[in-house]
Enzyme design. Structure first.
Site, short mmCIF file in Angstrom:
data_model
loop_
_atom_site.label_atom_id
_atom_site.label_comp_id
_atom_site.label_asym_id
_atom_site.label_seq_id
_atom_site.Cartn_x
_atom_site.Cartn_y
_atom_site.Cartn_z
N GLY A 54 -7.01 6.44 -4.91
CA GLY A 54 -7.13 5.04 -4.20
C GLY A 54 -8.13 4.21 -4.84
CG HIS A 56 -6.01 3.27 -10.31
ND1 HIS A 56 -7.34 2.70 -10.07
CD2 HIS A 56 -6.12 4.56 -10.45
CE1 HIS A 56 -8.11 3.66 -9.70
NE2 HIS A 56 -7.61 4.72 -10.28
CB SER A 88 -13.10 3.72 -7.75
OG SER A 88 -11.57 3.45 -8.03
#
Length: 296
Positions: free
Chosen positions: A35, A41, A191
């Site tokens: 996530g 991504h 991230s």
């Protein structure tokens, strides 16, 4: 393609979707993520779309790869914005199991990799990490049964561990590497970049700068050990705390002594404040000059 993006949270729901696609003879690609999705991504999803009719993106923050002192509880989770991003990218399904679904009560099996997982790079500083990665990736590949699974080159040792795992276990999947996506100043997307302060963010691109300059020097014939020493000093002078800066064989991740030891990859891990950054680059293969050009 064209169907509404769905979210599966149980294995039976996931498998019903996969079986429908298989019955229609549609190829499937998996993009495993934790996530907090970003443009890196997005590149994985677009690469998956080029290879397959159906794209599954897994979103699961895997507790098995975090040590007690690491940032599991503070790892960024942005599910709603992740869904919006994947809708725009025309993914077909999000596989978002809970921890209890992935590791139900009584779960007692672990996949313990060796080879690239014991290369003395990330495993030296995070000895728990690749067992957690290998276990969850094996489960994801069995659950989703993809034709392709996309992994970014930024996590290069992880990529090699997963490729070895799929080969050793005879899993019917092609592990597809995807090049690292970078900011305009060279910083590899991650991230964890969100943890950098404004001042740290201005320093962070130095990591890639040193990698690139060092790779060029090695390709031009500079002494490998000297280049690594000088690069390590430059990284630390910029304010990083260095974990490693090393040259390895690009396929096996075994140590190398010179450019002639095979295709080389430079790999680095360093801390900037509270943020740990990793990166890597290939050492270019210098073109062979002809006898005529050498005589000019």
């Amino acid at each position: 393609m064209g169907d509404q993006l769905r979210v599966a949270r149980t294995v039976p729901t996931l498998r019903r979707a996969v079986l429908r696609w298989r019955a229609a003879r549609e190829r499937l690609a998996l993009v495993p993520t934790m996530g907090a999705l970003h443009a890196g991504h997005g590149a994985l999803v677009r690469a998956a779309r080029r290879r397959a009719r159906r794209v599954v993106v897994s979103i699961f923050v895997n507790p098995a790869q975090f040590a007690p002192e690491e940032d599991l509880t503070t790892y960024p989770q942005t599910f709603n914005s992740d869904v919006a991003m994947l809708t725009g990218l025309e993914a077909d399904l999000i596989w978002a199991p809970s921890t209890d679904v992935m590791y139900p009560p009584g779960f007692a099996t672990r996949v313990v990799p060796a080879g690239p997982a014991a290369a003395g790079l990330e495993d030296r500083f995070r000895p728990h990490f690749f067992e957690g990665v290998a276990t969850v990736v094996t489960k994801l590949l069995v659950q989703c049964a993809p034709d392709y699974a996309m992994f970014g080159e930024k996590d290069y040792q992880q990529l090699k561990v997963v490729m070895r795992l799929a080969s050793d276990l005879d899993l019917p999947v092609k592990i597809a590497p995807v090049p690292t996506v970078r900011e305009r100043d060279g910083l590899a997307l991650s991230s964890r970049n969100a943890y950098l302060s404004a001042d740290e963010r201005t320093v962070a691109p130095m990591l890639y700068r040193v990698l690139s300059e060092s790779a060029d020097k090695i390709a031009r014939g500079a002494l490998l050990a000297r280049v690594l020493d000088e690069g390590g000093v430059a990284i630390e002078r910029s304010g990083f705390t260095l974990d490693y800066f090393d040259a390895r064989h690009a396929e096996t991740l075994q140590p190398v002594a010179s450019l002639g030891d095979g295709p080389l990859r430079l790999l680095v891990a360093a801390r900037l404040g509270k943020t740990r950054l990793i990166d890597n680059v290939a050492v270019p293969i210098a073109p062979v000059r002809s006898a005529k050009s050498r005589g000019r």
